[in-house]
Design an enzyme around this catalytic site. Structure first.
Site, PDB file in Angstrom:
ATOM      1  N   THR A 178       0.764  -1.626   0.039  1.00 10.12           N
ATOM      2  CA  THR A 178      -0.552  -0.470  -0.014  1.00 10.12           C
ATOM      3  C   THR A 178       0.451   1.129   0.225  1.00 10.12           C
ATOM      4  O   THR A 178       1.836   1.089   0.250  1.00 10.12           O
ATOM      5  CB  THR A 178      -0.736  -0.057   1.700  1.00 10.12           C
ATOM      6  OG1 THR A 178      -2.025  -1.305   1.364  1.00 10.12           O
ATOM      7  CG2 THR A 178      -1.721   1.252   1.502  1.00 10.12           C
ATOM      8  N   ARG A 206     -14.897  -6.829   0.167  1.00  9.37           N
ATOM      9  CA  ARG A 206     -13.924  -6.071   1.066  1.00  9.37           C
ATOM     10  C   ARG A 206     -13.616  -4.769   1.026  1.00  9.37           C
ATOM     11  O   ARG A 206     -12.511  -4.499   0.254  1.00  9.37           O
ATOM     12  CB  ARG A 206     -13.119  -6.702   1.424  1.00  9.37           C
ATOM     13  CG  ARG A 206     -12.311  -6.140   2.777  1.00  9.37           C
ATOM     14  CD  ARG A 206     -10.603  -5.797   2.920  1.00  9.37           C
ATOM     15  NE  ARG A 206      -9.877  -5.556   4.137  1.00  9.37           N
ATOM     16  CZ  ARG A 206      -8.620  -5.331   3.972  1.00  9.37           C
ATOM     17  NH1 ARG A 206      -8.519  -4.893   2.361  1.00  9.37           N
ATOM     18  NH2 ARG A 206      -8.260  -5.245   4.592  1.00  9.37           N
ATOM     19  N   VAL A 207     -13.174  -3.720   2.453  1.00  9.73           N
ATOM     20  CA  VAL A 207     -13.363  -2.605   2.455  1.00  9.73           C
ATOM     21  C   VAL A 207     -12.440  -2.325   3.468  1.00  9.73           C
ATOM     22  O   VAL A 207     -12.915  -2.672   4.705  1.00  9.73           O
ATOM     23  CB  VAL A 207     -13.927  -1.156   2.602  1.00  9.73           C
ATOM     24  CG1 VAL A 207     -13.448   0.049   2.423  1.00  9.73           C
ATOM     25  CG2 VAL A 207     -14.965  -1.767   0.521  1.00  9.73           C
ATOM     26  N   GLY A 208     -11.271  -2.015   3.018  1.00 11.77           N
ATOM     27  CA  GLY A 208     -10.101  -1.957   4.187  1.00 11.77           C
ATOM     28  C   GLY A 208     -10.259  -0.329   5.455  1.00 11.77           C
ATOM     29  O   GLY A 208     -10.936   0.477   4.478  1.00 11.77           O
ATOM     30  N   ASP A 209      -8.820  -0.241   5.394  1.00 10.74           N
ATOM     31  CA  ASP A 209      -9.211   1.489   6.342  1.00 10.74           C
ATOM     32  C   ASP A 209      -8.516   2.398   5.024  1.00 10.74           C
ATOM     33  O   ASP A 209      -9.004   3.404   5.612  1.00 10.74           O
ATOM     34  CB  ASP A 209      -7.808   1.234   7.469  1.00 10.74           C
ATOM     35  CG  ASP A 209      -6.511   0.513   6.846  1.00 10.74           C
ATOM     36  OD1 ASP A 209      -6.185  -0.523   6.234  1.00 10.74           O
ATOM     37  OD2 ASP A 209      -6.066   1.587   7.430  1.00 10.74           O
TER      38      ASP A 209
HETATM   39  N1  ASP Z   1      -4.431  -1.383   5.217  1.00 10.42           N
HETATM   40  C1  ASP Z   1      -4.818  -2.302   3.483  1.00 10.42           C
HETATM   41  C2  ASP Z   1      -5.648  -3.013   3.549  1.00 10.42           C
HETATM   42  O1  ASP Z   1      -6.080  -3.449   4.345  1.00 10.42           O
HETATM   43  C3  ASP Z   1      -3.445  -3.419   3.816  1.00 10.42           C
HETATM   44  C4  ASP Z   1      -1.824  -2.287   3.264  1.00 10.42           C
HETATM   45  O2  ASP Z   1      -0.991  -1.416   4.340  1.00 10.42           O
HETATM   46  O3  ASP Z   1      -1.378  -3.200   2.816  1.00 10.42           O
HETATM   47  O4  ASP Z   1      -6.834  -2.518   2.897  1.00 10.42           O
END
Ligand code: ASP
Length: 310
Positions: A178, A206-209
């Site tokens: 990321t 799915r959605v992340g942070d």
């Molecule tokens: N934080 C990102 C997510 O969970 C993944 C990452 O930082 O690589 O979507």
């Protein structure tokens, strides 16, 4: 108010990154993209440009590189597709734009910026986000653009083990992360931007942070700008980016103390792996992580840039 300092910090993801799993030329390749991104952002700031433009340009450079898990290099979902998330926030007026689960868009961070600038909303998802990208004439790319053999193999391995993984933990193929950027411009304005393909083998939808304001991305001229990377579910539940800002605002913590406390205290004890980059109104930079490595760089005013992985 003109402040003396201007500064930019960037990350390319955190995870199990060991020196032994990395060849010299690969390390050089990663550092080269980090150097380019931090330099381009810094030049914008040096010329009196906006923090918002600096973080966006820096992130776009990393999105265009297949080395990082964002834009072109996005990881595969459980369905063998790419669903990208991105967010940008302006610390001057707390305006923000973000997108989640977007496909086909070359630069999701640009789309997030358009959501902030041209729509009445903060967060657009999936098909709606893609339609908006088309309305705004943003560049789209065919599926092949996002295909990468080593990421495909990484997905097959995760699928086989029925595992959802951080891109960066796949040390065997040396493809990590990321991406994100935070900056302070000469006018004292802060901005943050984050872009990601999410977690390897993540479930459809799915959605992340990263695209969630206050979790993976946050900027406020009163405190700091933050961009996170790591196991998104933890960063979501612990509202990490906003928590750092709150510790500065309400508990009088320094940027360094606030960021450390969250990443190596609260999050680590909870089992949440990852890191963040943060910058405050004086141009102080903090980059804590609780994994073995985090691709990161910063440049403060005209000083030489700092670039590191482990
Ligand atoms: N934080 C990102 C997510 O969970 C993944 C990452 O930082 O690589 O979507």
């Amino acid at each position: 108010m003109e402040v003396k300092n201007f500064a930019i910090a960037i990350h390319g993801g955190a995870g199990t990154v060991s020196k032994s799993s990395m060849s010299k030329w690969k390390e050089r390749a990663y550092k080269e993209v980090l150097r380019r991104a931090v330099t381009v952002g810094s030049i914008i700031l040096q010329k009196g440009g906006r923090a918002l433009d600096a973080v966006m340009e820096a992130v776009m450079i990393m999105e265009d590189s297949s080395l990082f898990n964002a834009g072109r290099g996005s990881v595969f979902t459980a369905d063998g597709k790419h669903e990208m998330d991105a967010a940008i926030m302006n610390g001057r007026n707390l305006k923000a734009g973000s997108v989640a689960g977007v496909t086909d868009v070359k630069n999701p961070i640009l789309l997030a910026r358009m959501v902030m600038k041209k729509s009445k909303h903060v967060l657009l998802t999936g098909e709606g986000a893609l339609n908006f990208a088309k309305e705004q004439d943003l560049e789209l790319k065919p599926k092949e653009y996002f295909f990468d053999q080593s990421r495909y193999n990484q997905w097959l391995r995760a699928k086989e083990k029925n595992k959802v993984a951080l891109d960066h933990d796949e040390a065997s193929n040396n493809k990590f992360g990321t991406v994100g950027a935070v900056a302070l411009d000469k006018k004292g304005n802060l901005a943050a931007a984050t872009s990601t393909g999410g977690m390897v083998n993540k479930k459809y939808g799915r959605v992340g942070d990263s695209p969630i304001i206050g979790a993976g991305t946050y900027a406020n001229n009163a405190t700091c700008a933050v961009s996170c990377t790591g196991h998104g579910e933890y960063f979501l539940r612990y509202c990490v980016a906003h928590e750092v800002s709150s510790l500065i605002k309400y508990a009088n913590k320094t940027l360094e103390d606030a960021s450390e406390l969250i990443i190596n205290g609260v999050l680590k004890s909870a089992g949440g792996r990852g890191g963040l980059i943060a910058i405050d109104t004086l141009g102080n930079v903090a980059m804590p992580f609780n994994t073995s490595g985090m691709y990161r760089a910063y440049k403060i005013s005209l000083e030489k840039e700092f670039i590191s992985i482990y």
